[in-house]
Design an enzyme around this catalytic site. Sequence first.
Site, PDB file in Angstrom:
ATOM      1  N   GLY A  83       0.770  -1.336   0.357  1.00 36.60           N
ATOM      2  CA  GLY A  83      -0.322   0.419   0.108  1.00 36.60           C
ATOM      3  C   GLY A  83       0.571   1.313  -0.232  1.00 36.60           C
ATOM      4  CB  CYS A  84       4.248   2.360   1.990  1.00 32.12           C
ATOM      5  SG  CYS A  84       2.905   2.178   3.836  1.00 32.12           S
TER       6      CYS A  84
END
Length: 157
Positions: free
Chosen positions: A46-47
Site C-alpha cells: 500500500g505504501c
Amino acid sequence: MKKTLAEGDAAPDFTLNDKDGTPVSLSGYRGRWVVLYFYPRDNTSGCTTEAKDFSALLPAFTKKDAVIIGISADSETSHAKFITKHELTVTLLSDPEHQALEAYGVWQKKKMAGREYMGIIRTSFLIDPQGIIRQVWNKVKVKAHAEAVHETLCQLS
C-alpha cells in the site's frame, strides 16, 4: 488518545531529515501548498502504491505550486533505498522519534490479529500557503487517493 488535526487548524511545524540527512522544515514551504501524507512503512504494498501514485502526479501538483511530503518512522537509509528502488520523486522524511507523527495525531493504537500495538494511521493533510490545514483524509484507502488529493487542491487553489 490524541485526535488528528482538523480543517482550519494551524499545521504544526516540524523539522525532520530527508533521505540524505538534510533537515527539512514545514515552515520552509510557507507560501506554497503542501500535501503532507503519513504512511506506515517503506516497501509495503500500500505504501509503495501511494508513493508511486503521488510521484506520478507530482508534475500536476507542481503546476499548482504544491509540494508533496511523505512521512514515516523509517530511517533515512530506508527512505533512500525506497526512493531509488521505485524511482520516487516525492520528498520522504524520517520521523523515528515520532515528533510529527504525534503532533499530527497519526501515531495511534492499532489492532491486527488480536494484538494491539502503536503504529501510523495512514492519513493525509492538505495545507494551504498560510500554513492552515484545508483538508484531512483519515484512514486513507490508497486506490485513487493521490487523484482525490489533486482534485481537492484544484478546487481550493
